[in-house]
Design a protein around this motif. Structure first.
Motif, PDB file in Angstrom:
ATOM      1  N   VAL A  92      25.624  18.498 -36.152  1.00 27.96           N
ATOM      2  CA  VAL A  92      24.841  17.964 -36.985  1.00 27.96           C
ATOM      3  C   VAL A  92      23.957  18.539 -37.855  1.00 27.96           C
ATOM      4  O   VAL A  92      23.634  18.153 -39.146  1.00 27.96           O
ATOM      5  CB  VAL A  92      23.669  17.496 -35.700  1.00 27.96           C
ATOM      6  N   THR A  93      24.540  19.727 -37.832  1.00 31.85           N
ATOM      7  CA  THR A  93      23.361  20.941 -38.864  1.00 31.85           C
ATOM      8  C   THR A  93      24.355  20.674 -39.935  1.00 31.85           C
ATOM      9  O   THR A  93      23.943  20.841 -40.546  1.00 31.85           O
ATOM     10  CB  THR A  93      24.080  22.214 -37.708  1.00 31.85           C
TER      11      THR A  93
ATOM     12  N   GLY B  91      29.146  27.577 -45.633  1.00 34.05           N
ATOM     13  CA  GLY B  91      27.809  26.664 -45.277  1.00 34.05           C
ATOM     14  C   GLY B  91      26.182  26.902 -45.985  1.00 34.05           C
ATOM     15  O   GLY B  91      25.899  26.699 -46.856  1.00 34.05           O
ATOM     16  N   LEU B  92      26.159  27.935 -45.936  1.00 33.96           N
ATOM     17  CA  LEU B  92      24.992  28.605 -45.642  1.00 33.96           C
ATOM     18  C   LEU B  92      24.786  29.478 -46.950  1.00 33.96           C
ATOM     19  O   LEU B  92      24.152  29.045 -48.118  1.00 33.96           O
ATOM     20  CB  LEU B  92      24.270  29.871 -44.768  1.00 33.96           C
TER      21      LEU B  92
ATOM     22  N   VAL C 211      23.271  29.003 -52.747  1.00 35.61           N
ATOM     23  CA  VAL C 211      23.725  29.158 -54.335  1.00 35.61           C
ATOM     24  C   VAL C 211      23.042  27.264 -54.618  1.00 35.61           C
ATOM     25  O   VAL C 211      22.029  27.529 -55.972  1.00 35.61           O
ATOM     26  CB  VAL C 211      25.373  28.464 -54.278  1.00 35.61           C
ATOM     27  N   VAL C 212      22.987  26.290 -54.074  1.00 32.15           N
ATOM     28  CA  VAL C 212      22.087  24.838 -54.534  1.00 32.15           C
ATOM     29  C   VAL C 212      20.641  25.185 -54.591  1.00 32.15           C
ATOM     30  O   VAL C 212      20.024  24.719 -55.334  1.00 32.15           O
ATOM     31  CB  VAL C 212      22.765  24.028 -53.368  1.00 32.15           C
ATOM     32  N   LEU C 213      20.307  25.835 -53.429  1.00 33.37           N
ATOM     33  CA  LEU C 213      19.475  25.655 -53.778  1.00 33.37           C
ATOM     34  C   LEU C 213      18.324  26.556 -54.455  1.00 33.37           C
ATOM     35  O   LEU C 213      17.364  26.669 -55.320  1.00 33.37           O
ATOM     36  CB  LEU C 213      18.343  26.323 -52.245  1.00 33.37           C
ATOM     37  N   ARG C 214      19.159  27.440 -54.660  1.00 33.03           N
ATOM     38  CA  ARG C 214      18.812  29.263 -55.727  1.00 33.03           C
ATOM     39  C   ARG C 214      18.909  27.552 -57.377  1.00 33.03           C
ATOM     40  O   ARG C 214      17.868  27.960 -58.291  1.00 33.03           O
ATOM     41  CB  ARG C 214      20.305  29.927 -56.501  1.00 33.03           C
ATOM     42  N   ALA C 215      20.048  27.437 -57.350  1.00 34.86           N
ATOM     43  CA  ALA C 215      19.780  26.569 -58.926  1.00 34.86           C
ATOM     44  C   ALA C 215      19.279  25.708 -59.216  1.00 34.86           C
ATOM     45  O   ALA C 215      18.428  25.443 -59.835  1.00 34.86           O
ATOM     46  CB  ALA C 215      20.879  25.723 -59.127  1.00 34.86           C
ATOM     47  N   SER C 216      18.682  25.320 -57.646  1.00 37.25           N
ATOM     48  CA  SER C 216      17.155  23.863 -57.727  1.00 37.25           C
ATOM     49  C   SER C 216      16.089  24.676 -58.452  1.00 37.25           C
ATOM     50  O   SER C 216      15.078  24.495 -58.814  1.00 37.25           O
ATOM     51  CB  SER C 216      16.781  22.880 -56.568  1.00 37.25           C
TER      52      SER C 216
ATOM     53  N   MET D 106      22.920  19.568 -43.562  1.00 40.01           N
ATOM     54  CA  MET D 106      22.819  20.925 -44.525  1.00 40.01           C
ATOM     55  C   MET D 106      23.493  20.130 -45.830  1.00 40.01           C
ATOM     56  O   MET D 106      23.201  20.346 -47.124  1.00 40.01           O
ATOM     57  CB  MET D 106      24.071  22.272 -44.036  1.00 40.01           C
ATOM     58  N   ALA D 107      24.427  19.423 -45.228  1.00 45.55           N
ATOM     59  CA  ALA D 107      25.761  18.778 -47.037  1.00 45.55           C
ATOM     60  C   ALA D 107      24.549  17.734 -47.586  1.00 45.55           C
ATOM     61  O   ALA D 107      24.336  17.860 -48.529  1.00 45.55           O
ATOM     62  CB  ALA D 107      26.466  18.427 -45.526  1.00 45.55           C
TER      63      ALA D 107
END
Lengths: 368, 184
Positions: free
Chosen positions: A33-34, B29-30, B35-40, A38-39
């Motif tokens: 789920v996590t 994953g984190l 990276v994605v959040l930083r780009a955003s 996130m994905a």
């Protein structure tokens, strides 16, 4: 196939306890789920980011082009009796489409179209030695200084666009089709062109019409001749507003013995125009209908309302939106989205970007 | 020493092994999410900087368009705009025009030399107090070029204020130019 014999010693064949299964399932579910959460969020954000960059890029390009050309509107006349800014003779900014194809009548003034006369890459000022008339005239210019020595047609090459103007406000644009000695064959960039006496100035210029193609949602640029190309896609609004001198225009002022829309043969003002109320101490807003009621100076397709000579500043407004529907909200059009889309996740939406700038063209603010 | 498992054995993983694998997976994953959040966040910052730049250009051009010339009358005299108020949504009367501003006008909200805009760059107020919806502050300073008569320095600075200061590294934009008084 798994057999009892293949198991490791000590494990036995009693399988898993209920507790073990529950712990394993809980852990697995938690992780799955996590990871999915996130994905999915990351994917939504990651998909929207390039679109957001693209929206900003298109808005910046549109404004940069408009700002540069509006700031440069006008052209200088190097020498001769009409030397100085051509903005004293004609309006270099006109709120309609002009040129050989699809030109609008002088009585049209649009908020989403603007034709500019801007300096060309080639420079030089020539002076006609004989009268010029018709839409495909042969023009002869004075050859001596300050024209460059040995260069035909005062250094203005074939392929260039030239402005021919006299002191009354009469003017027209032509493409130079071929040059020979001090003469050149020209083709008018309008369907009708005025006649000029000898002594008219010939200056290389470029014509730029920026207009909003509402159907295709594009900001387009037309060169007054053959090239009409989109500049930026997915544009949802383009507006040009004009600010200008509250005092009535005193130019174009014709040479003694000649008249135009402002002056009679004796140099007296024919009909004084109104003074406007300024917003502050300098400029007044110029509504579009002010440019469609005359008095009319110039002739042919480039006839103009003399109130256009008041223009000192242009307010530009461009709004661009995300290209794909999925990046725009399904909500009814509002402040963030001019056109509804199919996007439902807030993190994946890319709002419209509207940029506004006010540009004071340098050639229209000489002495201010 | 641990005995290697036989190929194809069904011994499975221990809880510790599973937890380590999960921790590694979560770490990766984190990192990806960061990276994605930083780009955003950077995209948002770029949008704000674009708005800041157009706001600064607009005010600079408005300052340039105010009267600062010579009266054509004989004898010629100086003509200067000392009344336009550029801090209002649409320029109005009752302002200082091109009168010299307080020297700290770029850093402090001075009346008549500062206005504010929301996250979309729309004007939301002016003066010494920052409105709650303000995200950008635009301030400008008018001063004389030292030892040069009739030449003014215009400086415009746009920077994030209030809510605009949080959630991203948005920098300020500053433009400077000189305008001389000249006859046409």
């Amino acid at each position: 196939m798994v057999t009892k014999r293949s198991r490791a010693p000590g494990l036995g064949d009693h399988g898993f306890t209920l507790l073990e299964v529950l712990v394993a399932m809980t852990l697995t579910s938690l992780v799955v789920v996590t990871a999915l959460w996130m994905a999915s969020t990351d994917v939504v954000i990651a998909r929207a980011a390039p679109e957001a960059v693209d929206v900003q890029e298109r808005a910046r390009v549109a404004m940069a082009l408009l700002e540069t050309d509006v700031a440069a509107a006008g052209v200088g006349i190097d020498h001769g009796p009409l030397a100085g800014s051509a903005a004293r003779l004609l309006p270099p900014i006109v709120p309609r489409r002009m040129g050989l194809s699809g030109a609008e009548a002088a009585s049209v003034a649009r908020a989403d179209a603007m034709t500019l006369i801007v300096p060309a890459d080639v420079s030089g000022t020539a002076e006609t030695t004989a009268s010029v008339s018709g839409t495909t005239p042969m023009v002869t210019v004075a050859a001596g200084p300050p024209c460059p020595i040995g260069k035909p047609f005062c250094g203005i090459p074939a392929g260039a666009v030239v402005l021919i103007a006299d002191g009354t406000g009469r003017h027209a644009l032509y493409a130079v089709t071929d040059v020979s000695g001090s003469s050149a064959n020209l083709r008018a960039l309008q369907t009708s062109a005025p006649a000029f006496d000898a002594g008219a100035v010939v200056v290389p210029v470029e014509s730029r019409t920026y207009y909003f193609d509402r159907t295709n949602r594009q900001l387009r640029r037309y060169d007054g001749y053959a090239s009409d190309t989109p500049v930026v896609d997915d544009v949802v609004d383009v507006r040009f507003e004009y600010l200008g001198d509250p005092s009535p225009p005193l130019r174009p002022k014709p040479p003694p013995g000649q008249s135009n829309c402002l002056y009679d043969d004796d140099g007296h003002v024919v009909a004084p125009l109104v003074s406007l109320s300024p917003q502050g101490g300098s400029l007044a807003p110029l509504p579009l209908d002010m440019f469609t009621d005359g008095p009319w100076c110039g002739e042919g397709d480039r006839q103009f309302d003399v109130d256009l000579m008041r223009v000192r500043s242009v307010r530009l407004r461009v709004r661009v939106q995300a290209t794909l529907d999925q990046f725009r909200s399904t909500a009814p059009p509002g402040v963030d989205f001019r056109t509804a889309g199919t996007g439902r996740t807030a993190a994946g939406l890319v709002p419209d970007l509207e940029l506004t700038a006010e540009i004071a063209p340098r050639n229209l603010n000489l002495g201010r | 020493m641990r005995v290697p498992r036989e190929a194809g054995s069904a011994m499975g993983f221990t809880l510790v092994e599973v937890l380590i694998a999960l921790a590694l997976l979560a770490g990766a994953g984190l990192a990806l999410a960061t990276v994605v959040l930083r780009a955003s966040r950077d995209v948002t910052a770029a949008r704000r900087q674009t708005i800041e730049t157009t706001m600064a250009v607009e005010r600079m051009e408005q300052l340039r368009s105010l009267t600062w010339g010579w009266d054509a009358a004989s004898p010629p005299g100086r003509v200067s705009d000392a009344t336009t108020n550029l801090a209002t949504n649409v320029p109005s009367s009752g302002g200082q025009g091109l009168m010299v501003s307080p020297s700290d006008a770029l850093d402090v909200n001075e009346d008549g030399y500062a206005d504010f805009a929301d996250v979309r760059g729309k004007w939301v107020g002016a003066g010494t107090t920052v409105p709650p919806s303000a995200v950008f502050a635009r301030r400008w300073r008018v001063s004389f070029v030292p030892s040069v008569a009739d030449a003014l320095v215009f400086e415009v600075k746009v920077e994030p204020v209030g809510a605009g200061r949080s959630g991203g590294s948005v920098e300020s934009v500053r433009l400077v130019t000189v305008k001389g008084r000249k006859a046409e």
